[in-house]
Design an enzyme around this catalytic site. Structure first.
Site, mmCIF file in Angstrom:
data_model
loop_
_atom_site.group_PDB
_atom_site.id
_atom_site.type_symbol
_atom_site.label_atom_id
_atom_site.label_comp_id
_atom_site.label_asym_id
_atom_site.label_seq_id
_atom_site.Cartn_x
_atom_site.Cartn_y
_atom_site.Cartn_z
ATOM 1 N N ASP A 193 33.116 29.462 21.838
ATOM 2 C CA ASP A 193 34.158 28.574 21.321
ATOM 3 C C ASP A 193 33.550 27.858 20.116
ATOM 4 O O ASP A 193 32.728 26.957 20.276
ATOM 5 C CB ASP A 193 34.570 27.577 22.415
ATOM 6 N N LYS A 223 34.443 24.067 10.209
ATOM 7 C CA LYS A 223 35.583 24.916 10.555
ATOM 8 C C LYS A 223 36.794 24.645 9.656
ATOM 9 O O LYS A 223 37.621 25.517 9.427
ATOM 10 C CB LYS A 223 35.952 24.667 12.017
ATOM 11 N N GLU A 252 42.405 30.781 20.524
ATOM 12 C CA GLU A 252 41.967 29.753 21.468
ATOM 13 C C GLU A 252 42.969 29.544 22.609
ATOM 14 O O GLU A 252 42.569 29.508 23.776
ATOM 15 C CB GLU A 252 41.702 28.430 20.728
ATOM 16 N N ASP A 312 46.230 21.354 23.081
ATOM 17 C CA ASP A 312 44.805 21.221 22.743
ATOM 18 C C ASP A 312 44.585 20.007 21.851
ATOM 19 O O ASP A 312 44.915 20.026 20.670
ATOM 20 C CB ASP A 312 44.339 22.512 22.040
HETATM 21 P P1 ADP Z 1 36.975 19.987 19.114
HETATM 22 O O1 ADP Z 1 37.916 20.983 19.715
HETATM 23 O O2 ADP Z 1 37.573 19.282 17.932
HETATM 24 O O3 ADP Z 1 35.632 20.555 18.822
HETATM 25 P P2 ADP Z 1 36.545 18.682 21.697
HETATM 26 O O4 ADP Z 1 37.528 19.467 22.443
HETATM 27 O O5 ADP Z 1 35.095 18.868 22.020
HETATM 28 O O6 ADP Z 1 36.749 18.764 20.129
HETATM 29 O O7 ADP Z 1 36.932 17.141 21.921
HETATM 30 C C1 ADP Z 1 36.180 16.073 21.418
HETATM 31 C C2 ADP Z 1 36.912 14.773 21.668
HETATM 32 O O8 ADP Z 1 37.078 14.568 23.073
HETATM 33 C C3 ADP Z 1 36.158 13.561 21.147
HETATM 34 O O9 ADP Z 1 37.066 12.703 20.465
HETATM 35 C C4 ADP Z 1 35.665 12.887 22.415
HETATM 36 O O10 ADP Z 1 35.506 11.477 22.282
HETATM 37 C C5 ADP Z 1 36.762 13.209 23.387
HETATM 38 N N1 ADP Z 1 36.320 13.083 24.778
HETATM 39 C C6 ADP Z 1 35.314 13.752 25.380
HETATM 40 N N2 ADP Z 1 35.160 13.323 26.660
HETATM 41 C C7 ADP Z 1 36.110 12.385 26.862
HETATM 42 C C8 ADP Z 1 36.464 11.550 27.987
HETATM 43 N N3 ADP Z 1 35.810 11.604 29.132
HETATM 44 N N4 ADP Z 1 37.486 10.693 27.817
HETATM 45 C C9 ADP Z 1 38.153 10.607 26.657
HETATM 46 N N5 ADP Z 1 37.862 11.342 25.580
HETATM 47 C C10 ADP Z 1 36.846 12.219 25.669
HETATM 48 MG MG MG Z 2 38.446 22.729 20.606
#
Ligand code: ADP
Ligand code: MG
Length: 623
Positions: free
Chosen positions: A25, A86, A185, A207
């Site tokens: 991913d 990205k 995705e 998402d």
């Molecule tokens: P991306 O797809 O953009 O790479 P992610 O799916 O990894 O991002 O999501 C990252 C986001 O999720 C960040 O804003 C992070 O603060 C939030 N996040 C991660 N864990 C938690 C949680 N336990 N509660 C709330 N928000 C969270």
């Molecule tokens: Mg993502």
């Protein structure tokens, strides 16, 4: 002498028999790698036990640093630390600049097709930066699995265009990885939940990541996921949650808007920690360093937090509504809602999204990992670790299929990357009065001109009843079966006259040739658009010439005096002279001039046909 087969404890599969594959991913904020071991798909942690690899690459004179350590240095060394690559992959410099100040990098000045970011270690492209992230993940997988990866499945957003997909593949190649497939995705998330094992159904994939929101509506049909629609907001995500909490802290603590950058960064960090804590607890304590030894302490409850983020969550529902509308569906049609992305951990997000779709969202699989898990399952199948009957039909046609239309142009009927099996129909018509046959030329490729694409087959539809130009309705249907076999049928609607042909589209094309064809289409995209515009105007000019000539020979004598006729014929000759012009605007102007010159004649013809019809003739004789 027979050698003893040694098997390690806890290892059920003989390692040399199982082919090693991984799902990756490649995220905007974070990336992950997963693999199937002992029948279970799971994400792989690094040596410190962290599954998420921040998608951050720092270039230094001493070498390249990827992940957590690079992220930590983004504040002190912003120009050499590349975040959110990205957003840049497969994009031109203009697109990237339109993303605004979020990307502070300096770009190399020479005019290269692919923008290059200047760093202390030399200029790098988005493809190369992405390759570093892929390399780090592949290395993690190979260390864990104890062998070389045979191939990987990399996920991309459903809305990624050809250039972005191609750039992602290029990044894998630069990283020395073989791409088994790029997987959307949302499809990966659906596969992780095993939704592909159902017979049919419509699913929404919600998402919400760090900086982006994506909604996709998928339909499962005979084992194939079709993306019905996608939508979202490329500037909405968990970072915005952090921002509204940080602003709340500033109001509470009396911090002014012009606090220094490092203060604001610290606040964002504290806000993010508070947000994540509130996913677990109903209230969290804040202790903020105001500088000069001063501190502010306070409590933030989940209810207060919900109030702060509600407008942001509601903002995601607009694109959900639009995606449903685009797919021609209503909320009741959605069977499941799959939650993806770290921000869907926030309980309030689950609550509001569940209420919107009127169903309990699927959350059992960690929303950070669900995409990588689905990719791993798919990689395991594609590398050949499953028996044939378990193989998912998630195949797509690699190049667009279409037919030749007037002006030597290609009309795409099945765009590339459409999941197969698939059938699509489109209607065409005749160009000349009384035309009784139509040549169908089947083509494969991404370019606009017939001559730049690959010719697959030609056949003719005969016995079209003679009609005026544009009146016949000929339906051309393209169908690709699960083996990639294409059949094309043309049928004239009123008479039922039909003709068809079968072709094997991918026959004889190597992966390399497919890539070359795709690359050509990106390289020539702009000039192709120009050529298409020109050809279209040429076709339109010929059509107008044809129609006016036919009309003049039919009733020119009756409806026009000698002077008028001469005038129209010279106007007609004027356009004939322009048909081969190389400037589409010149031709356009010529068509408009001729249409203007003809106005009185068109009106007379209309009046004549009305009065003839009233005196007992059939209208269509004069149309
Ligand atoms: P991306 O797809 O953009 O790479 P992610 O799916 O990894 O991002 O999501 C990252 C986001 O999720 C960040 O804003 C992070 O603060 C939030 N996040 C991660 N864990 C938690 C949680 N336990 N509660 C709330 N928000 C969270
Ligand atoms: Mg993502």
């Amino acid at each position: 002498m027979a050698l003893l087969q040694l098997s390690e404890p806890g290892q059920t599969d003989a390692p040399h028999q199982r082919r090693l594959a991984a799902g990756i991913d490649l995220g905007t904020t974070n990336s992950l790698v997963a693999t199937v071991r002992s029948g279970n798909a799971e994400t792989l942690p690094d040596r410190e036990g962290r599954h998420l690899l921040p998608s951050v690459v720092r270039y230094t004179e001493a070498g390249v640093i990827v992940g957590e350590e690079a992220k930590a240095s983004s504040i002190e060394d912003p120009l050499n630390t590349i975040l959110s690559v990205k957003r840049m992959v497969g994009r031109g410099l203009e697109d990237i600049k339109s993303l605004g100040s979020r990307l502070p990098y300096h770009y190399a000045q020479e005019r290269t097709a692919v923008p290059r970011i200047q760093t202390v270690a030399g200029d790098v492209s988005a493809v190369e930066v992405s390759a570093e992230i892929l390399k780090a993940l592949a290395m993690r997988a190979e260390e864990t699995l104890g062998g070389d990866l045979e191939g990987v499945v990399i996920t991309v957003p459903a809305y990624f265009d050809d250039a972005q997909r191609q750039a992602t593949k290029d990044a894998a190649r630069v990283a020395g990885l073989k791409v088994l497939r790029l997987l959307n995705e949302p499809t990966a998330a659906a596969v992780a939940y095993g939704l592909d094992s159902g017979s049919s159904g419509v699913h929404a994939i919600y998402d919400l990541g760090g900086g982006t929101f994506d909604i996709s509506i998928l339909r499962l049909n005979r084992g194939v996921f079709e993306v019905l629609s996608t939508g979202g907001d490329s500037a909405l995500g968990g970072d915005d949650f952090d921002r509204v909490v940080a602003e709340w802290i500033m109001r509470q603590a009396g911090i002014s808007d012009d606090a220094g950058r490092s203060m604001l960064r610290q606040l964002m960090h504290d806000a993010c920690a508070a947000k994540e804590a509130l996913t677990r607890t109903a209230v969290t304590e804040l202790d903020v360093d105001l500088g000069n030894g001063a501190r502010w302490q306070g409590l933030l409850t989940r209810d207060q937090f919900n109030e702060l983020v509600d407008p942001l969550i509601k903002k995601t529902l607009g694109p959900c509504r639009r995606a449903l509308r685009d797919a021609d569906l209503s909320r009741e049609d959605i069977q499941d809602v799959v939650m993806v992305g770290g921000s869907t951990r926030v309980p309030r997000v689950r609550e509001l999204v569940g209420a919107f779709f009127q169903t309990e969202p699927l959350v059992e699989i960690d929303p950070d990992r669900v995409v990588a898990v689905g990719a791993a399952i798919q990689a395991d199948v594609l590398v050949g670790n499953k028996s044939d009957d378990e193989i998912l039909l998630l195949d797509v046609n690699p190049l667009s299929l279409g037919i030749e239309t007037m002006g030597g142009l290609v009309e795409k009927i099945i765009p590339r990357n459409t999941p197969i099996p698939v059938a699509r129909a489109q209607e065409f018509t005749t160009f000349k009065d009384g035309q009784t046959a139509m040549a169908v030329h089947v083509l494969q490729g991404e370019r606009e001109l017939v001559t730049d694409n690959r010719s697959l087959a030609r056949f003719e539809l005969r016995e079209i009843p003679p009609m005026v130009a544009g009146a016949a309705r000929i339906q051309v249907t393209f169908a690709v079966d699960a083996d990639g076999l294409l059949s094309v049928e043309a049928m004239e609607q009123s008479s039922g006259a039909r003709a068809s042909i079968e072709v094997k589209p991918s026959y004889g094309l190597t992966d390399g040739e497919i890539e070359t064809m795709l690359r050509d289409s990106f390289e020539h995209a702009r000039e192709d658009v120009e050529v298409r515009r020109l050809r279209e105007e040429q076709v339109e000019a010929r059509r107008v010439v044809e129609a006016l000539s036919a009309a003049l020979s039919e009733d020119g004598d009756r409806l026009l005096n000698a002077d008028e006729r001469k005038q129209l014929e010279s106007a007609l000759a004027g356009l004939v002279a322009l048909v081969e012009d190389q400037d589409h605007e010149v031709i356009r102007k010529g068509i408009q001039d001729l249409e203007k010159a003809c106005e009185f004649y068109v009106e007379r013809r209309m009046n004549a046909s009305v009065s003839q019809a009233m005196s007992g003739h059939k209208v269509d004789e004069f149309e």
